[in-house]
Design a protein around this motif. Structure first.
Motif, PDB file in Angstrom:
ATOM      1  N   PHE A   6       0.831  -1.206   0.000  1.00 52.92           N
ATOM      2  CA  PHE A   6       0.000   0.000   0.000  1.00 52.92           C
ATOM      3  C   PHE A   6       0.868   1.259   0.000  1.00 52.92           C
ATOM      4  O   PHE A   6       0.611   2.202  -0.751  1.00 52.92           O
ATOM      5  CB  PHE A   6      -0.923  -0.006   1.230  1.00 52.92           C
ATOM      6  CG  PHE A   6      -1.810   1.204   1.327  1.00 52.92           C
ATOM      7  CD1 PHE A   6      -3.026   1.253   0.656  1.00 52.92           C
ATOM      8  CD2 PHE A   6      -1.414   2.308   2.076  1.00 52.92           C
ATOM      9  CE1 PHE A   6      -3.841   2.380   0.732  1.00 52.92           C
ATOM     10  CE2 PHE A   6      -2.222   3.431   2.169  1.00 52.92           C
ATOM     11  CZ  PHE A   6      -3.440   3.474   1.493  1.00 52.92           C
ATOM     12  N   ILE A   9       2.622   1.608  -3.514  1.00 54.72           N
ATOM     13  CA  ILE A   9       1.720   2.067  -4.574  1.00 54.72           C
ATOM     14  C   ILE A   9       1.314   3.521  -4.353  1.00 54.72           C
ATOM     15  O   ILE A   9       1.134   4.289  -5.306  1.00 54.72           O
ATOM     16  CB  ILE A   9       0.475   1.161  -4.662  1.00 54.72           C
ATOM     17  CG1 ILE A   9       0.883  -0.277  -4.977  1.00 54.72           C
ATOM     18  CG2 ILE A   9      -0.485   1.659  -5.742  1.00 54.72           C
ATOM     19  CD1 ILE A   9       1.719  -0.428  -6.233  1.00 54.72           C
ATOM     20  N   THR A  10       1.204   3.930  -3.090  1.00 51.97           N
ATOM     21  CA  THR A  10       0.908   5.330  -2.790  1.00 51.97           C
ATOM     22  C   THR A  10       2.035   6.235  -3.275  1.00 51.97           C
ATOM     23  O   THR A  10       1.791   7.293  -3.868  1.00 51.97           O
ATOM     24  CB  THR A  10       0.705   5.527  -1.273  1.00 51.97           C
ATOM     25  OG1 THR A  10      -0.396   4.723  -0.838  1.00 51.97           O
ATOM     26  CG2 THR A  10       0.416   6.987  -0.949  1.00 51.97           C
ATOM     27  N   SER A  13       1.991   6.252  -7.125  1.00 45.48           N
ATOM     28  CA  SER A  13       0.865   7.068  -7.598  1.00 45.48           C
ATOM     29  C   SER A  13       1.163   8.559  -7.444  1.00 45.48           C
ATOM     30  O   SER A  13       0.816   9.367  -8.321  1.00 45.48           O
ATOM     31  CB  SER A  13      -0.408   6.721  -6.824  1.00 45.48           C
ATOM     32  OG  SER A  13      -0.783   5.387  -7.026  1.00 45.48           O
ATOM     33  N   THR A  55      -6.598   4.722 -11.190  1.00 46.72           N
ATOM     34  CA  THR A  55      -7.545   3.777 -10.599  1.00 46.72           C
ATOM     35  C   THR A  55      -7.200   2.353 -11.022  1.00 46.72           C
ATOM     36  O   THR A  55      -7.247   1.410 -10.229  1.00 46.72           O
ATOM     37  CB  THR A  55      -8.994   4.113 -11.025  1.00 46.72           C
ATOM     38  OG1 THR A  55      -9.322   5.441 -10.585  1.00 46.72           O
ATOM     39  CG2 THR A  55      -9.984   3.122 -10.417  1.00 46.72           C
ATOM     40  N   TRP A  58      -4.282   0.918  -8.993  1.00 46.61           N
ATOM     41  CA  TRP A  58      -4.702   0.415  -7.680  1.00 46.61           C
ATOM     42  C   TRP A  58      -5.503  -0.872  -7.807  1.00 46.61           C
ATOM     43  O   TRP A  58      -5.339  -1.800  -7.014  1.00 46.61           O
ATOM     44  CB  TRP A  58      -5.507   1.486  -6.946  1.00 46.61           C
ATOM     45  CG  TRP A  58      -4.618   2.547  -6.364  1.00 46.61           C
ATOM     46  CD1 TRP A  58      -4.127   3.648  -6.996  1.00 46.61           C
ATOM     47  CD2 TRP A  58      -4.085   2.583  -5.048  1.00 46.61           C
ATOM     48  NE1 TRP A  58      -3.323   4.379  -6.161  1.00 46.61           N
ATOM     49  CE2 TRP A  58      -3.283   3.748  -4.945  1.00 46.61           C
ATOM     50  CE3 TRP A  58      -4.207   1.762  -3.928  1.00 46.61           C
ATOM     51  CZ2 TRP A  58      -2.610   4.092  -3.787  1.00 46.61           C
ATOM     52  CZ3 TRP A  58      -3.543   2.105  -2.762  1.00 46.61           C
ATOM     53  CH2 TRP A  58      -2.752   3.259  -2.696  1.00 46.61           C
ATOM     54  N   HIS A  61      -3.309  -4.000  -8.335  1.00 48.47           N
ATOM     55  CA  HIS A  61      -2.591  -4.510  -7.168  1.00 48.47           C
ATOM     56  C   HIS A  61      -3.499  -4.961  -6.020  1.00 48.47           C
ATOM     57  O   HIS A  61      -3.093  -5.785  -5.201  1.00 48.47           O
ATOM     58  CB  HIS A  61      -1.617  -3.451  -6.650  1.00 48.47           C
ATOM     59  CG  HIS A  61      -0.426  -3.269  -7.537  1.00 48.47           C
ATOM     60  ND1 HIS A  61       0.641  -4.131  -7.538  1.00 48.47           N
ATOM     61  CD2 HIS A  61      -0.141  -2.327  -8.473  1.00 48.47           C
ATOM     62  CE1 HIS A  61       1.539  -3.733  -8.424  1.00 48.47           C
ATOM     63  NE2 HIS A  61       1.091  -2.648  -8.997  1.00 48.47           N
TER      64      HIS A  61
END
Length: 423
Positions: A6, A9-10, A13, A55, A58, A61
């Motif tokens: 998490f 990926i944050t 992003s 989107t 996310w 994953h």
């Protein structure tokens, strides 16, 4: 583990969103002289694509795999690749403009140019962005987008025959003129055009080779991927046999299997697929071809990599060559070309030619005159074509299929036809 993903990926992003914002500054300038309606449409399209793309990242994953089937997952990854590679091209031009503006600002700060009539800086204190560079940035973004799209629609199955005269020292006369076809890296789980795949096999069979070598990576991860293509690849036949070996993707190392038994069963199923297609799968073993009283040994090893930090090694070349001492010629099938420098050209000088794949030529190349440049050469010393060290040779096939990005740009899928000759 999930919390770590998490966070990762944050971060990714956020970086992508920063790229989006930076490129948007250029897009605004490029369309500043158009109507309000046009500017509004551009704005909605730009940020709409950004929203959908992020989107998708996310969802890729974190969404339930049962709800997000593999084809949709590939579409998401491909879209991310095309969109953000294209935007990075724009960033280069926008950055040039910002550097120019920075130097102008510094120059004005150090030595202001005063307009005598108005008593203000010649540019009114504002250093405007160059509309020309911003429009160039937008055009630059369209070039890779077009190339990558064309690489999917056309390049993915634009099969090419490469004819190679393979000169071998002391090749017995009985083997002169013998032809060998090589295919590598099929990656059947990536295919989306069964008719085109069949066309590539038909192109190969038109050459009527005496032998065929397949040098690994029949699937991406799971043996089930090749199920719908067995009736295509079983059409590959040759009078002296079709010989194959395994690649790094064939072992299922990139799947979270529920048990070791499930993983082993997958490998067993894959080996059965080779058998169903009529391929003689060489698992650290060899076969002998005898013509005119002379012997040619075909040696096949399981995957062996010189990049052990990235890929597992399973093969045993010492075991594979046992019983080949009386062969006049030894041809080795080994998927990963880094095996060449790891041990083949150091410890096995009697192996005449090694046939590999693995690199795909990065599925991307730029041809300038007679030379091809590819990102693959940053990762591999030997990445495509014929290499020689003393009397030994290595050939790296560019691959029949594709992985990740479902296309090829400047690096068409390859079917190699070798004609053996005396050096």
């Amino acid at each position: 583990m999930r919390a770590r993903k998490f966070i990762l990926i944050t971060i990714v992003s956020s970086i992508l969103l920063l790229i989006d914002w930076y490129v948007w500054q250029g897009v605004q300038v490029a369309f500043q002289n158009t109507s309000n309606q046009t500017q509004s449409i551009v704005k909605w399209l730009y940020w709409g694509f950004t929203t959908v793309t992020l989107t998708g990242l996310w969802a890729y994953h974190f969404a339930n795999p049962d709800l997000l089937e593999s084809r949709l997952r590939r579409i998401i990854l491909t879209s991310l690749l095309i969109i953000y590679v294209s935007k990075l091209f724009s960033v280069a031009f926008i950055l040039v403009d910002d550097i120019i503006r920075l130097f102008k600002w510094l120059k004005e700060a150090i030595s202001p140019s005063t307009d005598v009539a108005s008593g203000v800086n010649g540019d009114g204190g504002v250093i405007a962005r160059s509309e020309f560079l911003m429009k160039t940035a937008v055009i630059a973004a369209s070039l890779p987008a077009t190339a990558f799209t064309w690489g999917i629609l056309s390049g993915a199955h634009d099969y090419r025959i490469r004819n190679i005269r393979l000169a071998i020292k002391d090749l017995p006369k009985a083997f002169e003129g013998l032809t060998i076809a090589q295919v590598s890296d099929i990656h059947s789980g990536s295919f989306f055009n069964k008719t085109a795949v069949k066309g590539g096999v038909e192109l190969l069979m038109q050459k009527k080779p005496d032998m065929v070598f397949f040098t690994g990576d029949l699937v991406n991860n799971e043996a089930s991927e090749v199920k719908d293509y067995i009736d295509i690849f079983d059409k590959i036949k040759a009078p002296l046999g079709v010989y194959s070996t395994l690649g790094n993707h064939d072992y299922g190392d990139y799947v979270a299997w529920p048990s070791l038994q499930a993983k082993n069963q997958n490998l067993h199923n894959l080996m059965q697929a080779h058998k169903a297609m009529g391929y003689d799968l060489l698992m650290d073993e060899n076969r002998t071809i005898t013509l005119g009283g002379e012997k040619l040994a075909i040696v096949g090893v399981q995957n062996i990599s010189g990049q052990t930090h990235r890929f597992h090694s399973y093969g045993n070349l010492s075991k594979a060559v046992q019983g080949t001492d009386d062969a006049a010629v030894k041809l080795l099938l080994s998927h990963d070309p880094t095996h060449w420098d790891k041990e083949v050209n150091k410890q096995f000088p009697d192996i005449d030619v090694m046939f590999s794949g693995h690199t795909h030529g990065a599925q991307f190349g730029i041809n300038i005159f007679d030379k091809t440049y590819s990102p693959a050469q940053w990762a591999f010393k030997q990445w495509a074509g014929l290499y020689q060290s003393g009397d030994q040779q290595l050939y790296v096939n560019r691959g029949y299929g594709y992985l990740g990005y479902p296309g090829r740009v400047g690096m068409p899928p390859e079917i190699t036809i070798f004609e053996l000759a005396r050096a």
